[in-house]
Each structure stands twice: as structure tokens, then as C-alpha cells.
Design a protein around this motif. Sequence first.
Motif, PDB file in Angstrom:
ATOM      1  N   PRO A 365      17.146 -33.484   4.041  1.00 47.45           N
ATOM      2  CA  PRO A 365      17.468 -32.393   4.965  1.00 47.45           C
ATOM      3  C   PRO A 365      18.885 -31.853   4.799  1.00 47.45           C
ATOM      4  O   PRO A 365      19.111 -30.647   4.905  1.00 47.45           O
ATOM      5  CB  PRO A 365      17.273 -33.032   6.340  1.00 47.45           C
ATOM      6  CG  PRO A 365      16.243 -34.090   6.115  1.00 47.45           C
ATOM      7  CD  PRO A 365      16.522 -34.630   4.748  1.00 47.45           C
ATOM      8  N   ALA A 366      19.847 -32.733   4.520  1.00 44.15           N
ATOM      9  CA  ALA A 366      21.226 -32.270   4.355  1.00 44.15           C
ATOM     10  C   ALA A 366      21.358 -31.356   3.145  1.00 44.15           C
ATOM     11  O   ALA A 366      22.088 -30.351   3.179  1.00 44.15           O
ATOM     12  CB  ALA A 366      22.165 -33.472   4.218  1.00 44.15           C
ATOM     13  N   THR A 367      20.651 -31.683   2.063  1.00 40.14           N
ATOM     14  CA  THR A 367      20.697 -30.832   0.873  1.00 40.14           C
ATOM     15  C   THR A 367      19.987 -29.513   1.125  1.00 40.14           C
ATOM     16  O   THR A 367      20.436 -28.455   0.668  1.00 40.14           O
ATOM     17  CB  THR A 367      20.065 -31.556  -0.320  1.00 40.14           C
ATOM     18  OG1 THR A 367      20.757 -32.783  -0.537  1.00 40.14           O
ATOM     19  CG2 THR A 367      20.150 -30.709  -1.579  1.00 40.14           C
ATOM     20  N   ALA A 368      18.875 -29.554   1.852  1.00 34.43           N
ATOM     21  CA  ALA A 368      18.183 -28.314   2.202  1.00 34.43           C
ATOM     22  C   ALA A 368      19.090 -27.400   3.020  1.00 34.43           C
ATOM     23  O   ALA A 368      19.110 -26.178   2.820  1.00 34.43           O
ATOM     24  CB  ALA A 368      16.907 -28.630   2.977  1.00 34.43           C
ATOM     25  N   ALA A 369      19.867 -27.989   3.925  1.00 33.61           N
ATOM     26  CA  ALA A 369      20.818 -27.197   4.706  1.00 33.61           C
ATOM     27  C   ALA A 369      21.859 -26.562   3.805  1.00 33.61           C
ATOM     28  O   ALA A 369      22.234 -25.400   3.986  1.00 33.61           O
ATOM     29  CB  ALA A 369      21.482 -28.074   5.767  1.00 33.61           C
ATOM     30  N   ALA A 370      22.333 -27.326   2.810  1.00 36.30           N
ATOM     31  CA  ALA A 370      23.316 -26.780   1.877  1.00 36.30           C
ATOM     32  C   ALA A 370      22.724 -25.648   1.042  1.00 36.30           C
ATOM     33  O   ALA A 370      23.392 -24.640   0.770  1.00 36.30           O
ATOM     34  CB  ALA A 370      23.849 -27.885   0.974  1.00 36.30           C
ATOM     35  N   LEU A 371      21.471 -25.801   0.617  1.00 38.96           N
ATOM     36  CA  LEU A 371      20.805 -24.754  -0.152  1.00 38.96           C
ATOM     37  C   LEU A 371      20.676 -23.477   0.679  1.00 38.96           C
ATOM     38  O   LEU A 371      20.947 -22.368   0.198  1.00 38.96           O
ATOM     39  CB  LEU A 371      19.431 -25.230  -0.604  1.00 38.96           C
ATOM     40  CG  LEU A 371      19.395 -26.348  -1.643  1.00 38.96           C
ATOM     41  CD1 LEU A 371      17.990 -26.936  -1.751  1.00 38.96           C
ATOM     42  CD2 LEU A 371      19.844 -25.835  -3.008  1.00 38.96           C
ATOM     43  N   ALA A 402      18.232 -21.262  10.465  1.00 38.47           N
ATOM     44  CA  ALA A 402      17.686 -22.450  11.131  1.00 38.47           C
ATOM     45  C   ALA A 402      17.749 -23.672  10.229  1.00 38.47           C
ATOM     46  O   ALA A 402      18.077 -24.778  10.674  1.00 38.47           O
ATOM     47  CB  ALA A 402      16.243 -22.178  11.556  1.00 38.47           C
ATOM     48  N   LEU A 403      17.456 -23.501   8.940  1.00 38.07           N
ATOM     49  CA  LEU A 403      17.551 -24.619   8.006  1.00 38.07           C
ATOM     50  C   LEU A 403      18.999 -25.069   7.826  1.00 38.07           C
ATOM     51  O   LEU A 403      19.283 -26.267   7.772  1.00 38.07           O
ATOM     52  CB  LEU A 403      16.979 -24.211   6.656  1.00 38.07           C
ATOM     53  CG  LEU A 403      15.473 -24.397   6.459  1.00 38.07           C
ATOM     54  CD1 LEU A 403      15.008 -23.657   5.212  1.00 38.07           C
ATOM     55  CD2 LEU A 403      15.122 -25.879   6.364  1.00 38.07           C
ATOM     56  N   ALA A 404      19.903 -24.102   7.737  1.00 34.58           N
ATOM     57  CA  ALA A 404      21.313 -24.437   7.572  1.00 34.58           C
ATOM     58  C   ALA A 404      21.828 -25.255   8.754  1.00 34.58           C
ATOM     59  O   ALA A 404      22.673 -26.137   8.588  1.00 34.58           O
ATOM     60  CB  ALA A 404      22.146 -23.175   7.404  1.00 34.58           C
ATOM     61  N   GLN A 405      21.314 -24.963   9.938  1.00 35.39           N
ATOM     62  CA  GLN A 405      21.714 -25.688  11.139  1.00 35.39           C
ATOM     63  C   GLN A 405      20.796 -26.880  11.430  1.00 35.39           C
ATOM     64  O   GLN A 405      20.913 -27.506  12.478  1.00 35.39           O
ATOM     65  CB  GLN A 405      21.730 -24.740  12.332  1.00 35.39           C
ATOM     66  CG  GLN A 405      22.741 -23.609  12.181  1.00 35.39           C
ATOM     67  CD  GLN A 405      22.676 -22.592  13.294  1.00 35.39           C
ATOM     68  OE1 GLN A 405      21.803 -22.637  14.150  1.00 35.39           O
ATOM     69  NE2 GLN A 405      23.611 -21.647  13.287  1.00 35.39           N
ATOM     70  N   ARG A 406      19.901 -27.136  10.484  1.00 34.73           N
ATOM     71  CA  ARG A 406      18.962 -28.287  10.553  1.00 34.73           C
ATOM     72  C   ARG A 406      18.112 -28.234  11.817  1.00 34.73           C
ATOM     73  O   ARG A 406      17.841 -29.229  12.465  1.00 34.73           O
ATOM     74  CB  ARG A 406      19.743 -29.598  10.447  1.00 34.73           C
ATOM     75  CG  ARG A 406      20.501 -29.695   9.143  1.00 34.73           C
ATOM     76  CD  ARG A 406      21.295 -30.950   8.976  1.00 34.73           C
ATOM     77  NE  ARG A 406      20.444 -32.104   8.743  1.00 34.73           N
ATOM     78  CZ  ARG A 406      20.892 -33.287   8.322  1.00 34.73           C
ATOM     79  NH1 ARG A 406      22.169 -33.454   8.081  1.00 34.73           N
ATOM     80  NH2 ARG A 406      20.083 -34.273   8.132  1.00 34.73           N
ATOM     81  N   ARG A 407      17.678 -26.992  12.157  1.00 35.72           N
ATOM     82  CA  ARG A 407      16.783 -26.818  13.287  1.00 35.72           C
ATOM     83  C   ARG A 407      15.340 -26.591  12.832  1.00 35.72           C
ATOM     84  O   ARG A 407      14.458 -26.423  13.650  1.00 35.72           O
ATOM     85  CB  ARG A 407      17.229 -25.600  14.130  1.00 35.72           C
ATOM     86  CG  ARG A 407      18.544 -25.799  14.836  1.00 35.72           C
ATOM     87  CD  ARG A 407      18.864 -24.643  15.762  1.00 35.72           C
ATOM     88  NE  ARG A 407      19.302 -23.442  15.071  1.00 35.72           N
ATOM     89  CZ  ARG A 407      18.575 -22.351  14.921  1.00 35.72           C
ATOM     90  NH1 ARG A 407      17.333 -22.315  15.387  1.00 35.72           N
ATOM     91  NH2 ARG A 407      19.040 -21.302  14.289  1.00 35.72           N
ATOM     92  N   LEU A 408      15.107 -26.537  11.513  1.00 31.37           N
ATOM     93  CA  LEU A 408      13.778 -26.248  10.986  1.00 31.37           C
ATOM     94  C   LEU A 408      13.358 -27.407  10.105  1.00 31.37           C
ATOM     95  O   LEU A 408      14.083 -27.784   9.193  1.00 31.37           O
ATOM     96  CB  LEU A 408      13.802 -24.956  10.180  1.00 31.37           C
ATOM     97  CG  LEU A 408      12.468 -24.437   9.659  1.00 31.37           C
ATOM     98  CD1 LEU A 408      11.552 -24.060  10.810  1.00 31.37           C
ATOM     99  CD2 LEU A 408      12.689 -23.227   8.762  1.00 31.37           C
TER     100      LEU A 408
END
Length: 408
Positions: A365-371, A402-408
Motif C-alpha cells: 500500500p505504501a508503494t501504491a500511494a507513492a505511485l 484517495a490512493l495517495a492518502q491510503r483511503r482506497l
Amino acid sequence: MRTMDGSFLAVLTNRLAEVDSARARRYPGDSGGRQPVHTCYVPADQATEDLPARWGAQALAAFDEHAPDPAAMAAIIGVPAALAPTVYDRVRAKLEHEPVEDLRVDFEDGYGIRDAATEDADALAAARLIRGWGLAGVGIRMKSFDTMELTHRAVDTLDLVLTELGTPPPGFVVTFPKVTGPEQVTALVELLDLFESRLGMPEGSLRFEIQIETTQAVIDHKGRFAIPRLIGAGAGRVSGLHFGTYDYTAACGLSAADQHLAHPACDFARNAMQVGAAGTGVRLSDGSSNVLPVGDNVRHGWLTHYELVRRSLSRGFFQGWDLHPAQLVSRYCAVFTHHLETAEADGARLAAYVSRTGGSVLDEPATAAALATSLTRGIDCGALTEAEVAGFCGLSPESLTALAQRRL
């Protein structure tokens, strides 16, 4: 069979809950919103009403003269040939429509020491210009708190600017240079509290960025890691840490030839900034290059700046200083090339993560947020279009946020 005593578990969880709550306050994460790719510094006596447009026009003139087509740009600056047409068109559009993303009127080293009447007049003029430019990011760099004389002048200038502004525009920020300890930061916080009360501003609305340009701002006199203490002393008002290339390298004892952003001494300071600010919501900005693309030095200046910006981007510094209009060309060439080179692969990884279809890389999830953050940065600055990013990953800007903020 459960054997854990319930009262012990309650005490344990309550204790950890307090720790978790304190950590959440200390490390709230990024607040979201756009981060500029650069900050332009202009001495207060050189600031004019048409400054942003003038910088754009001067950058375009240099672009037209020295890189009149994509092939010339690729040969001079180092942009990959395959990307050159796209980068060329988008840099030109950027220079025409939004050449300056963030600007500081400088009352410190770039301005020097003037008599009181002159700096008073320039401070009032700066406030009127700041109000009229309408930029998303704007502010002043005041003098330091190094000596009593400088402190008095810094306070007077800040007072004049804020009083003349009345209500600062959104995105207004003060750059605080040559910080050597948390006591100076605390003093500025108390000063801003006073200004807000006197001028009827919302509490906590005045924010500032700390320049990391002294060795004491990295390691203090007791050998302690200084940056977390500086941020803590800011009481939630610190918006950024900006690296000061030349004061810092000089303080490290480097000769003039070795005072540049690629020196390992700068890497150490930037790594300290990165670790010290991680999770706090305080954003990072790299310093400047004094190799200017002017006269017979345009090509060397552009290539030097381009390579330094690419280096900063690869190390997680997505903002930096620009000191001359022609540096806008190499800045945007570097930033746009960075995003265009990575966007398709980043989008594919993000699509695989969201769809849970797997792929050649198993992302967390942290890498997805970075992407998602990287793709959003590309859209914000004009390197990428929303349609391109949607084609790469199938996501809307809202889903990326939402992904960047890890809400998705």
C-alpha cells in the motif's frame, strides 16, 4: 484457550493508545494539495509588477534562441530523443501559461544590507506586488536571527509586509534563513502569534519554511539530530525545509569548486532532512545551482541544471530553487522528462495493484500511494494530462488522491 489477564491487557492497550495518539499528532502525513516544482528567488529591489510574465518571456526567448526545435533541445539539454517532441511542446506551453509556480521576494543574501528607509520602502512595495501577482505560492525570505541587528531588521520587514497585506493571499509563506537552533524557531512562532493577534488573522494561519543551510541545523552542539527539534519548535507552522547549498557547503569547509548540489556533504544534509521530516507533513525543497545559463554559458548552464534537477528528483526532492529566468527551461525539461519516463510503468503497476491481478512486481500500500502521488505530481505541473494518466492506470484524479492518502 485464552490465558491473558483482561486487566493487564487493558492497561497495555491504553498505554499503547496514548503512544499511538502522540505519534499521529507528530506524524500526520502530507496534507495533500499541490506542491510546486520550484521556488524562484528574486531580490526585493528587482521585483516588478510583471515579474512572473517577464520571467516566462525571458525563458521563452532563451528557448527560442538556443533550442529552436526538439532535436536541438535534446542535443543541448540531454532530454531523450524519443521524448523530445512531447517535452518540447509541453515546456513551451508551461513557459507561456504558468512559468512561475512559487516565488519569494528576497530580503536576505540576494538583497543584502540596505539603509532602513530603503528596505522599508521595498517591503511595502513587495506586499503590494505579492497581492497583485495572484500566484498559488508566494512569500518573502526575511533576514536571519543571527545577530540583534539582523533580527530587528527581519522583524521590521515582516511587520511592514504583513501589515500592508492585511490578509495574506492563500499560499503565503515566510522563508526563515540560517537557522541554528530551535530557540530561533520558537521566537519566530511567538512573533507570528503576535502578528496574527494584532492583525486579526486566524490563529496558526501564518506559516514558514526553515532553510537548512547551517551545520547546526543538521547536528546540534550536543551531537543530537537537530531537524525533528526544529520542526517541533515550529508548533505546526513549519510548511517546508529548504536546503541552502552554498552556505551549507561553505560551513562544511568545502572549497568554492566543491560547493555544488551533487557533493556528498549535500547528500548527507538532504538525507537528514528527508528522515527528519518524514511523516510530519513538512515538505522538502532542494537548493539552487549558481551555474547560470547566460551569455556564452547557456548550454553548460542548462545541462548542469538539468542533471542536478534529475538527480534531486530521483532522491525524493520534488522541488528546488531557481535563480534565473533561463533556469525555467532546464527545470521543466527535467521535471517533465522525469514524469514522462516513469508514468506508463507507474500506471501499469498501479492498475495491477488496484485490480489485484498481480504482475511482475508485488507492491505494498505504501508503494501504491507513492505511485499515485507521482502521477498526480505529473498532472499538477503539466508534464502529464489527466487523459494520459487514466489511460495508463484507469484511475481518475480523485481515485489517485484517495490512493495517495491510503483511503482506497
